[in-house]
Design an enzyme around this catalytic site. Structure first.
Site, short mmCIF file in Angstrom:
data_model
loop_
_atom_site.label_atom_id
_atom_site.label_comp_id
_atom_site.label_asym_id
_atom_site.label_seq_id
_atom_site.Cartn_x
_atom_site.Cartn_y
_atom_site.Cartn_z
N TRP A 141 0.82 -1.22 0.00
CA TRP A 141 0.00 0.00 0.00
C TRP A 141 0.85 1.26 0.00
O TRP A 141 1.89 1.31 0.66
CB TRP A 141 -0.87 0.00 1.27
CG TRP A 141 -1.39 1.34 1.63
CD1 TRP A 141 -0.77 2.29 2.38
CD2 TRP A 141 -2.65 1.90 1.23
NE1 TRP A 141 -1.56 3.41 2.49
CE2 TRP A 141 -2.72 3.20 1.80
CE3 TRP A 141 -3.72 1.44 0.47
CZ2 TRP A 141 -3.83 4.02 1.62
CZ3 TRP A 141 -4.82 2.27 0.29
CH2 TRP A 141 -4.86 3.54 0.86
N ASP A 144 0.34 9.15 0.86
CA ASP A 144 1.13 10.37 0.65
C ASP A 144 2.60 10.20 0.23
O ASP A 144 3.35 9.48 0.87
CB ASP A 144 1.23 11.18 1.94
CG ASP A 144 -0.02 11.21 2.76
OD1 ASP A 144 -1.02 10.62 2.36
OD2 ASP A 144 0.02 11.84 3.81
N GLN A 160 4.27 7.16 2.22
CA GLN A 160 3.58 6.39 3.25
C GLN A 160 3.37 4.99 2.71
O GLN A 160 2.69 4.80 1.70
CB GLN A 160 2.24 7.06 3.57
CG GLN A 160 2.40 8.39 4.30
CD GLN A 160 2.85 8.17 5.73
OE1 GLN A 160 2.07 7.82 6.59
NE2 GLN A 160 4.13 8.37 5.99
N PHE A 200 4.36 8.47 10.19
CA PHE A 200 3.46 9.25 9.35
C PHE A 200 4.26 10.22 8.46
O PHE A 200 5.49 10.28 8.52
CB PHE A 200 2.48 10.04 10.24
CG PHE A 200 1.23 9.27 10.60
CD1 PHE A 200 1.15 7.90 10.44
CD2 PHE A 200 0.11 9.94 11.08
CE1 PHE A 200 -0.01 7.20 10.76
CE2 PHE A 200 -1.05 9.26 11.41
CZ PHE A 200 -1.12 7.89 11.26
N SER A 201 3.50 11.03 7.72
CA SER A 201 4.14 11.93 6.74
C SER A 201 5.03 12.98 7.40
O SER A 201 4.92 13.25 8.59
CB SER A 201 3.06 12.64 5.93
OG SER A 201 2.59 11.75 4.95
N ARG A 265 0.36 16.70 13.15
CA ARG A 265 1.24 15.84 12.35
C ARG A 265 1.78 16.50 11.07
O ARG A 265 1.44 17.61 10.75
CB ARG A 265 0.50 14.56 12.00
CG ARG A 265 -0.80 14.75 11.25
CD ARG A 265 -1.40 13.39 10.91
NE ARG A 265 -2.65 13.52 10.20
CZ ARG A 265 -3.84 13.60 10.80
NH1 ARG A 265 -3.94 13.55 12.11
NH2 ARG A 265 -4.94 13.73 10.08
N ASP A 266 2.57 15.70 10.36
CA ASP A 266 3.08 16.00 9.02
C ASP A 266 4.01 17.22 8.98
O ASP A 266 3.79 18.17 8.22
CB ASP A 266 1.90 16.22 8.03
CG ASP A 266 0.90 15.09 8.07
OD1 ASP A 266 1.27 13.99 8.49
OD2 ASP A 266 -0.27 15.32 7.69
C1 FRU Z 1 -2.72 12.23 4.73
C2 FRU Z 1 -2.45 11.52 6.04
C3 FRU Z 1 -1.45 12.29 6.86
C4 FRU Z 1 -0.80 11.22 7.69
C5 FRU Z 1 -0.78 10.07 6.74
C6 FRU Z 1 -0.87 8.74 7.41
O1 FRU Z 1 -3.23 11.41 3.75
O2 FRU Z 1 -3.67 11.36 6.70
O3 FRU Z 1 -2.00 13.34 7.62
O4 FRU Z 1 0.48 11.59 8.09
O5 FRU Z 1 -1.86 10.25 5.86
O6 FRU Z 1 -0.62 7.71 6.53
#
Ligand code: FRU
Length: 623
Positions: A141, A144, A160, A200-201, A265-266
């Site tokens: 899978w 992002d 991701q 995560f991102s 996040r991110d």
């Molecule tokens: C965006 C998101 C991010 C997060 C990631 C997790 O698509 O929701 O905010 O870091 O996917 O996979």
């Protein structure tokens, strides 16, 4: 997939049942402790345990047990009744015996008979819908794109990634590199899920001043660790081998939310010349928060932006913050904040907005009123778009080509997820307002293998062109200029012999360009909304989605963004996607489609008057 993986299938190893609840397959000894724990002892193991996956099953927990507190269980949908496909689980690097503990998979599940060990894993493509020239993971899978950075002639695309199944889970940073943004080489995942959470991102920077102390030009990665236990916290890792491998900072996390926010996040990190400091933007529920730092490890909160801006109320995710000249004028630079929102798309689900304004080193001020929304793409499959760092004046973005509404159930098996074409961003003015254009990078021209050029066509009616490319594998580009003159509708259907078609047309009454995929092929798939987060994302668990209405639809963009009269269309088709760029990206529109046979003809038409189709070129595309 099973056929291609037959070398991993049943029969390769002898199966001996040695007790009712204990089976042995050559060097794999399996002991069940009820339905909650199974212990695999593998003697003289090969490199991988090949795990059979059945997508509809619940996740079991698979852990390579070493007794170390850092041992991490991965969530795998081990097959209960039959195997959909296999994933490799790395167990050994020359060890004599390994122990793998599996939890929450019943003792009578099919997977125990279909497990195997191997030094290799077959990755030959088995997905009909795998794009030919878009970036996809080899298997597993992908969502992002993140951590995008250019260094020493290489574009690094991290993403991701779930290496243990083609649905969201076990977030790692997958890794691919390219020298030209078009040909991608697959590398091993760069950062793996650990006991602090999913990876995560986030973003990466080239530490040109050795601010973090790992050496000049080390690549420093910033990501969110996400787990039930620790929430969403920002972490750091560094790479001294040009982004191939990363060492996680021993004092992680480097940043936690001061107010206990759940959605935090991110992280996007960038260098801000006037302050001679690094800045970080973190999405914080419905805001973006700014922080600054001198050493990339200690961060000071500055301000936040977003509450009430754009389409409301939506979760802000995956920020980016870039500076671009307006209409190419370097004396007129503007800051743009890219905000990915979920939901909030005009057509449902996830989409990318942007806000243009000024930044003074502390706060971002948007030029527009709160209610103004500007879209980076008008399709339904464009999300989590962020840009490469370290590319000088060029700003290049990569969108993930899906939508959280149905991303987990698209009719794909071996890999699920593709990135849209990298796009070069620029600012243009229309009617006194500044907008951002996103055009396919010029490097995509290298994909053109064969070109058919057509004479100019003046139409009040229709004209069908068959066999638009030879030996069609479903990957081509159509370029044309459309001048609608006095037509009410002018456009074309991209069709196959089954009558499946993507309709693309200019509607001069509503002044819109429309891409309609209601009859494009498969439009119904999946059963129910699949929450993509298991931890910290209850919001998604309550979302109920009707896939039939969510996928079969048309998306549109206002033609007022263009200068008018004649519209230049550049359209990229790649097996299961259609991307439109109008007038150099003033309008971009990205949609997935699932035709059951490749599209191979074009029906051009004009209704209610005459339209001209000029400079029509169709390029067969390939790597
Ligand atoms: C965006 C998101 C991010 C997060 C990631 C997790 O698509 O929701 O905010 O870091 O996917 O996979």
């Amino acid at each position: 997939m099973k056929n291609n993986l037959s070398k991993f299938g049943l029969g390769i190893l002898a199966v001996t049942t040695i007790a009712a609840c204990q089976q042995q397959k050559s060097n794999i000894n399996i002991e069940h402790y009820g339905d909650t724990l199974t212990v695999l002892k593998i003697t003289n193991p090969e490199k991988y345990l090949i795990l059979p996956v059945q997508e509809s099953c619940n996740e079991g927990k698979v852990m390579l047990y070493t007794g170390n507190p850092a041992d991490m269980a991965m969530d795998v949908r081990l097959a209960i009744d039959s195997t959909d496909y296999y994933v490799p689980f790395k167990i050994s690097e020359g060890t004599d015996e390994v122990i793998v503990k599996v939890r929450n998979v019943p003792a009578d599940a099919f997977c125990w008979k279909d497990l195997n060990v191997s030094d290799t894993f077959e990755v030959k493509n088995t997905d009909y819908y795998r794009p030919l020239y878009h970036h996809t993971p080899l298997y597993g899978w992908m969502n992002d794109a993140n951590g995008l950075v250019y260094k020493d002639g290489e574009y690094h695309l991290y993403f991701q990634y779930n290496p243990y199944g083609s649905k969201w889970g076990n977030m790692h940073w997958g890794h691919s590199v390219s020298k030209d943004l078009v040909h991608w080489e697959h590398l091993a995942p760069a950062i793996a899920r650990d006991t602090l959470g999913h990876i995560f991102s986030g973003s990466t920077v080239v530490d040109k001043f050795n601010s973090a102390g790992y050496g000049k030009d080390a690549i420093i990665a910033f990501y969110t660790s996400a787990s039930d236990e620790h929430g969403q916290i920002q972490c750091m890792a560094y790479s001294l081998d040009n982004g191939r491998t990363y060492t996680k900072y021993e004092k992680n996390p480097i940043l936690t939310p001061f107010d206990g926010l759940k959605d935090f996040r991110d992280p996007k990190v960038f260098w801000y010349e006037p302050s001679q400091k690094w800045y970080m933007i973190v999405s914080a529920d419905k805001n973006m928060r700014f922080y600054s730092s001198e050493n990339l490890k200690d961060w000071t909160y500055l301000s936040q932006f977003g509450e009430g801006y754009g389409v409301q109320p939506n979760q802000f995710e995956c920020p980016d913050f870039i500076q671009l000249p307006v209409d190419g004028d370097k004396n007129n630079m503007k800051w743009v904040m890219i905000v990915n929102i979920n939901p909030g798309c005009m057509f449902g689900g996830s989409a990318t907005e942007y806000f243009i304004g000024e930044f003074d080193g502390k706060e971002f001020k948007c030029d527009n009123d709160k209610q103004v929304s500007k879209w980076l793409d008008f399709g339904k499959d464009h999300y989590a778009t962020v840009c490469f760092s370290n590319t000088g004046d060029r700003i290049i973005a990569v969108p993930w080509m899906s939508n959280w509404q149905y991303a987990n159930v698209t009719p794909i098996r071996q890999h699920r997820g593709a990135n849209a074409l990298p796009r070069e961003l620029s600012l243009y003015t229309k009617d006194g307002e500044i907008y951002m254009a996103a055009n396919a990078v010029k490097e995509t021209e290298a994909l053109r293998k064969e070109t058919k050029s057509f004479d100019n066509i003046s139409l009040n009616g229709e004209k069908v062109v068959n066999d638009i490319v030879s030996n069609n594998e479903g990957a081509f580009e159509i370029e044309m200029d459309i001048t609608p003159n006095n037509a009410q509708t002018a456009g074309f259907d991209i069709m196959n012999s089954k009558g499946e078609k993507v309709k693309i047309y200019l509607d001069m009454q509503s002044k819109r360009i429309i891409m309609d995929r209601t009859e494009s092929g498969l439009t119904e798939f999946g059963e129910k909304a699949e929450p993509h987060f298991k931890e910290n994302h209850d919001r998604r668990k309550t979302e109920s989605v009707n896939y039939i209405n969510d996928f079969a639809l048309g998306t549109w963009a206002p033609l007022s963004l263009c200068e008018g009269k004649t519209y230049h269309l550049d359209i990229f088709v790649d097996k299961c996607s259609v991307e439109i760029f109008v007038d150099g990206g003033r309008i971009a529109m990205t949609n997935l489609v699932f035709p059951t046979e490749v599209y191979n003809s074009l029906r051009l038409y004009s209704e209610g008057g005459e339209a001209e189709f000029t400079n029509v070129n169709i390029h067969k595309l390939g790597l």
